[in-house]
Write an enzyme that holds these catalytic residues in place. Structure first.
Site, short mmCIF file in Angstrom:
data_model
loop_
_atom_site.label_atom_id
_atom_site.label_comp_id
_atom_site.label_asym_id
_atom_site.label_seq_id
_atom_site.Cartn_x
_atom_site.Cartn_y
_atom_site.Cartn_z
N SER A 69 -6.38 3.70 4.03
CA SER A 69 -5.70 2.88 3.03
C SER A 69 -6.70 2.06 2.23
O SER A 69 -6.51 0.87 1.95
CB SER A 69 -4.66 1.96 3.67
OG SER A 69 -3.78 1.44 2.69
N LYS A 95 0.02 3.84 -2.64
CA LYS A 95 -1.00 4.89 -2.56
C LYS A 95 -0.40 6.29 -2.40
O LYS A 95 -1.11 7.29 -2.52
CB LYS A 95 -1.97 4.59 -1.43
CG LYS A 95 -2.78 3.32 -1.66
CD LYS A 95 -3.82 3.13 -0.57
CE LYS A 95 -4.65 1.87 -0.80
NZ LYS A 95 -4.00 0.64 -0.33
N SER A 111 0.79 -1.23 0.00
CA SER A 111 0.00 0.00 0.00
C SER A 111 0.82 1.28 0.00
O SER A 111 0.25 2.37 -0.06
CB SER A 111 -0.95 0.02 1.20
OG SER A 111 -2.06 -0.81 0.96
#
Length: 390
Positions: free
Chosen positions: A110, A58, A55
């Site tokens: 997230s 992102k 993640s």
């Protein structure tokens, strides 16, 4: 000083033992420490080896969201949004969320479904958005990154490096919207359908550390624990990345503590400071003062002798505009890399008449002067006297 730097709530390496240590004792497979202002690398381990980012992906999605939308823009979830795996924002098809709130959904919650919704809103499809991510990564200085989705769910061709994540984060933190969301511990968002899920709480334990500015956690089984961190101490911001870490928080704290204990920032020039008087060809003035276009600093190990900058000037010919780049102020670092600031002209220098029109005005002037001299020296006839007869 050491106590002020300690990563609280973490059993990290004692800072006294870090002093003078040649490398921080961490177990992450890849890691890096970078100066956020200059991009200078203070230390790195396998920083160019490609790994799964999870993640931390992102960060780039958030940067494109900030650059591609206004905070009040409304973003509508696509009809297939519920097909996204591990969709932690729990978006419903057609649900509307502002761009501002979607930024918090990306960096606090997230949300994988939030990332997919952003991609479709901005580019029309995940594939097109991934290409935008790759282009923006390259423009930020990334060298070995290939994004294939906006969220970081595992994909065998979705890869980046510790170095690339650091330079992308350095770019992202220049954007105030990204910076604010990355450092937020909680946010309450407005949404059009799912009214039961408005409060977002971060699970990023690094935000409890004094001076922390985020940035993003990441985990999948293939990627392991990943983290991109930013921390400021005494006005100096560093960025760290750890990939495939056994203990991402301990490793991150050790990196920051080691860097702040063993390095210091040296400023070698301030924006607007006059550093040179440069020659100007073809100008009404023969010189122009050069001033630094920005502050110039670098990190060096404590106790090391300072480095003198080199001034590299371009050939300068009038006309010169105030603020025009006329050279570079360069410092070469221990690893052979360089940091620099532009040298800008402090004033305007107009082009001289001779430079503009060449030598013919001078020749014409000389010819006119010669003609006038000849005319003044020409023989003159004596006047004739008239004779009168008686």
């Amino acid at each position: 000083m050491l106590a002020a730097l300690t990563c609280l709530l973490v059993v990290a390496v004692p800072q006294s033992s870090l002093v003078g240590m040649s490398a921080p004792p961490i177990k992450s497979l890849s890691a890096i420490i970078m100066d956020a202002e200059t991009g200078q690398v203070l230390w790195a381990k396998d920083e160019h080896v490609q790994r799964f980012p999870a993640s931390t992906t992102k960060i780039m999605t958030a940067l494109l969201l900030a650059e591609g939308t206004k905070p009040d823009d409304v973003i509508r979830a696509p009809q297939n949004v519920q097909d996204v795996k591990e969709a932690s924002l729990n978006l419903r098809p057609g649900e509307r969320v502002s761009s501002k709130d979607m930024m918090y959904a990306l960096l606090i919650r997230s949300g994988n479904d939030a990332a997919y919704t952003v991609a479709v809103h901005i580019a029309g499809s995940q594939a097109m958005f991934s290409e935008m991510m790759n282009q923006r990564a390259r423009s930020a200085g990334a060298k070995n990154t290939r994004f294939n989705n906006p969220h970081g769910l595992n994909d065998p061709i979705h890869l980046t490096t510790a170095y690339d994540l650091a330079v992308m984060t350095r770019e992202a933190l220049k954007n105030e919207r990204v910076k604010q969301a990355a450092s937020a511990k909680t946010a309450t968002i407005q949404r059009s359908i799912n009214q039961q899920d408005k409060v977002l709480n971060s699970k990023n334990r690094f935000l409890e550390i004094p001076g922390s500015e985020g940035v993003k956690t990441g985990y999948t089984r293939p990627a392991g624990h990943c983290f991109v961190g930013a921390k400021t101490h005494n006005g100096w911001r560093l960025i760290t990345v750890v990939l495939k870490s056994e203990d991402w928080l301990k490793d991150t704290c050790t990196l920051f503590d080691w860097a702040f204990v063993n390095f210091e920032r040296k400023q070698v020039g301030a924006r607007g400071e006059s550093v040179v008087h440069a020659s100007v060809a073809g100008g009404v003035q023969q010189q122009v003062a050069g001033r630094l276009g920005r502050n110039l600093s670098f990190a060096q190990q404590r106790g090391r002798a300072g480095r003198d900058p080199n001034i590299i000037l371009e050939p300068i010919r009038a006309p010169v505009s105030e603020g025009q780049t006329i050279g570079r102020y360069v410092v070469e670092l221990d690893d052979g890399s360089k940091i620099e600031a532009p040298i800008l002209a402090a004033s305007t220098v107009a082009e001289s008449v001779a430079a503009r029109f060449g030598s013919w005005p001078l020749l014409l002037g000389a010819a006119v002067a010669a003609l006038l001299t000849l005319y003044a020296r020409r023989p003159r006839k004596r006047p004739t006297r008239s004779v009168r007869h008686a």
